[in-house]
Write an enzyme that holds these catalytic residues in place. Sequence first.
Site, PDB file in Angstrom:
ATOM      1  N   ASP A  45       0.820  -1.205   0.000  1.00 34.52           N
ATOM      2  CA  ASP A  45       0.000   0.000   0.000  1.00 34.52           C
ATOM      3  C   ASP A  45       0.858   1.262   0.000  1.00 34.52           C
ATOM      4  O   ASP A  45       0.465   2.290  -0.549  1.00 34.52           O
ATOM      5  CB  ASP A  45      -0.935  -0.003   1.212  1.00 34.52           C
ATOM      6  CG  ASP A  45      -2.108  -0.971   1.031  1.00 34.52           C
ATOM      7  OD1 ASP A  45      -2.279  -1.490  -0.088  1.00 34.52           O
ATOM      8  OD2 ASP A  45      -2.843  -1.208   2.007  1.00 34.52           O
ATOM      9  N   ASN A 116      -4.599   9.189   1.687  1.00 31.75           N
ATOM     10  CA  ASN A 116      -4.911   8.643   3.001  1.00 31.75           C
ATOM     11  C   ASN A 116      -5.218   9.724   4.032  1.00 31.75           C
ATOM     12  O   ASN A 116      -6.311   9.775   4.577  1.00 31.75           O
ATOM     13  CB  ASN A 116      -3.742   7.793   3.520  1.00 31.75           C
ATOM     14  CG  ASN A 116      -3.856   6.339   3.106  1.00 31.75           C
ATOM     15  OD1 ASN A 116      -4.854   5.922   2.534  1.00 31.75           O
ATOM     16  ND2 ASN A 116      -2.831   5.563   3.404  1.00 31.75           N
TER      17      ASN A 116
END
Length: 255
Positions: A45, A116
């Site tokens: 990720d 994020n």
Amino acid sequence: MKFACVKRYDDISSALSEKLTIRLSGNGFTYDDENPDYVFVVGGDGTFLKAVHRYMDKLDSIAFFGIHTGTLGFFSDYTDKEFEEFVSNFLNAKPRVCEYQLLKVSVDDKVHYALNEMRVENVSRTQKIDVEVDGEDFERFSGTGLCVCTQLGSTAFNRSLNGAVIQEGLPLIEMSEISGIHNRYYRSLGSSIVMKEDAKIVFKSDDFSSAILCIDYLTYDLDDAKMIKIELSTKRVKILRYKDVGYFKRLKSLF
């Protein structure tokens, strides 16, 4: 069609990236690191975040597709052991295109985007921040800093702050404290707060010196900053999905 690969720098990821390049080139695709139509992410990720930031100015014309050389990730449906299925599905199957909004973070006249989260942190001294939400005074925070995340980012740094995990499909944002100070002199909410998708958050301080702005994995000095504005952006990341991997299966892979 044109493609590019962004890989993590380990032996497995490098080998898979090379193998993928050969397979796609043999099926009529052209490698183009500057203007790809597809970006293949080989790694984890963290590698995916780097890929998104590398092509931040071209997100409207790019779709991302990832293979995880570790455990199952939130951005990738395939592991390295499923390489053949990964390639076959891309070449032969019709994908589901999932889009995720980014945070827009404006620091005076500079604009950043986060997939994020964004964070304001000061490890040198207590940082005081006046927080406004939708034009109204909300609180004065004192402590190390504050984190604002997207739904995707709710399982990242925000989770380590004991923030709530936001289920996929809810276009919300969340603000969490980083080591807040709570006594009779300093008092803020103390809990994470989940806000509606059109919420507009403003951080103000007379002194951001020695504080840093974290945008996903990137960091910037805030020495001269006076105001930081945070809101969901119209900018989106497109991710190709071929497998029906449930959200809670992904979430369970974290613990």
